[in-house]
Design an enzyme around this catalytic site. Structure first.
Site, PDB file in Angstrom:
ATOM      1  N   SER A 144     -33.479 -27.619  34.152  1.00  0.00           N
ATOM      2  CA  SER A 144     -32.120 -27.924  34.622  1.00  0.00           C
ATOM      3  C   SER A 144     -31.279 -26.653  34.563  1.00  0.00           C
ATOM      4  CB  SER A 144     -31.488 -28.983  33.725  1.00  0.00           C
ATOM      5  OG  SER A 144     -30.102 -29.065  33.965  1.00  0.00           O
ATOM      6  N   TYR A 157     -29.941 -33.233  26.025  1.00  0.00           N
ATOM      7  CA  TYR A 157     -30.658 -33.069  27.301  1.00  0.00           C
ATOM      8  C   TYR A 157     -30.924 -31.592  27.588  1.00  0.00           C
ATOM      9  CZ  TYR A 157     -31.471 -33.055  32.352  1.00  0.00           C
ATOM     10  OH  TYR A 157     -31.988 -32.845  33.608  1.00  0.00           O
TER      11      TYR A 157
END
Ligand SMILES: NC(=O)c1ccc[n+]([C@@H]2O[C@H](COP(=O)([O-])OP(=O)(O)OC[C@H]3O[C@@H](n4cnc5c(N)ncnc54)[C@H](OP(=O)(O)O)[C@@H]3O)[C@@H](O)[C@H]2O)c1
Length: 252
Positions: A144, A157
């Site tokens: 990400s 995350y």
């Protein structure tokens, strides 16, 4: 990636997994489409591939359950045999999950879900698949853009994706002698179901994120699928242990 090679994409029943499967199939690869329970979504992806003249099979795989990976690889071997092949050429570790919230709101169960799927699941799946990887195969792990910039409420995350990137570099060193490349790709905000579809359906959030990108919008799933298929291509055969961000230039 060779035309007629075989690619396995995890979490390909929707979102970036589906767009990746379609993009790899458009470049001539045969697809193993995995899902953790949404067989109908995976079949829809496989139908798209077949409708475009490609070959696809659907298999169930729950990344949170590494104990099932032995049975999964046994079934996968049977599939490859039926396809007259013995090895995988591309593995895209796309399936992932996020739990978002401020420090005080995150529970141990949230933490375990995120790390259990994104880190432990990815690691042990690669371990299980290594014997089935062709010389010259390519493992692509989906990270990400959040490993480069910060956004409050994303600590668990983004930490899990940082672990994915670190593991990708180390695995590139371990698997390089077999000619296997390992890279990570880091999408920026992209309009999928992810995080409850917020990047697609929450206009205020989407516009705010769009304003943080150089290209002035959030990404579309096809743009990540195409990037992954390009990363898998022969033209990048000398590239390994890299993180490639595909984010429209978010928070530069
Ligand atoms: N969209 C973005 O803005 C964005 C940005 C950066 C990175 N990413 C990453 O890109 C990847 C794909 O995300 P997406 O946007 O396509 O999100 P998505 O639409 O929520 O899809 C996530 C996929 O992961 C699967 N999955 C989750 N937990 C799993 C498990 N335990 N076992 C097997 N599969 C599991 C989901 O299966 P179910 O359908 O069964 O839930 C689904 O197929 C993820 O790794 C995500 O972290 C997304």
């Amino acid at each position: 990636m060779t035309a007629d090679g075989i690619a396995l994409v995890t979490g390909a029943n929707r979102g970036l997994g589906r767009s990746t499967a379609r993009a790899l199939a458009a470049r001539g690869m045969r697809l193993v489409v995995t899902h953790r329970g949404d067989a109908a979504g995976a079949e829809e992806t496989a139908r798209d591939v077949r409708a475009a003249g490609g070959t696809a099979a659907v298999m169930r795989l729950d990344l949170a359950d590494p104990a099932s990976f032995g049975a999964f690889t046994a079934e996968l071997s049977g599939l490859l045999e039926r396809w007259g092949a013995s090895r995988l050429d591309v593995v895209v570790n796309n399936a992932g999950v996020g739990v978002f919230g401020p420090l005080e709101a995150v529970t141990a169960a949230d933490f375990d879900t995120v790390f259990g799927t994104n880190v432990r699941g990815t690691f042990f799946l690669v371990q299980a698949l290594v014997p089935m990887l062709a010389e010259g195969a390519h493992v692509i792990n989906v990270s990400s853009s959040l490993t480069r910039h910060t956004s409050p409420g994303t600590s668990v995350y983004s930490a899990s994706k940082a672990a994915v990137e670190a593991m990708s570099r180390t695995l590139a060193a371990e698997l390089g002698p077999r000619g296997i490349r390992v890279n990570s790709i880091a999408p920026g905000p992209t309009a999928t179901d992810f995080n409850g579809g917020a990047m697609r359906d929450d206009a205020a959030l989407r516009d705010g994120l769009a304003g943080q990108t150089a290209l002035g919008r959030v990404g579309e799933p096809e743009e990540i699928g195409d990037a992954i298929a390009t990363l898998a291509s022969e033209g990048l055969r000398w590239m390994t242990a890299q993180r490639v961000e595909v984010s429209g230039g978010v928070l530069l």
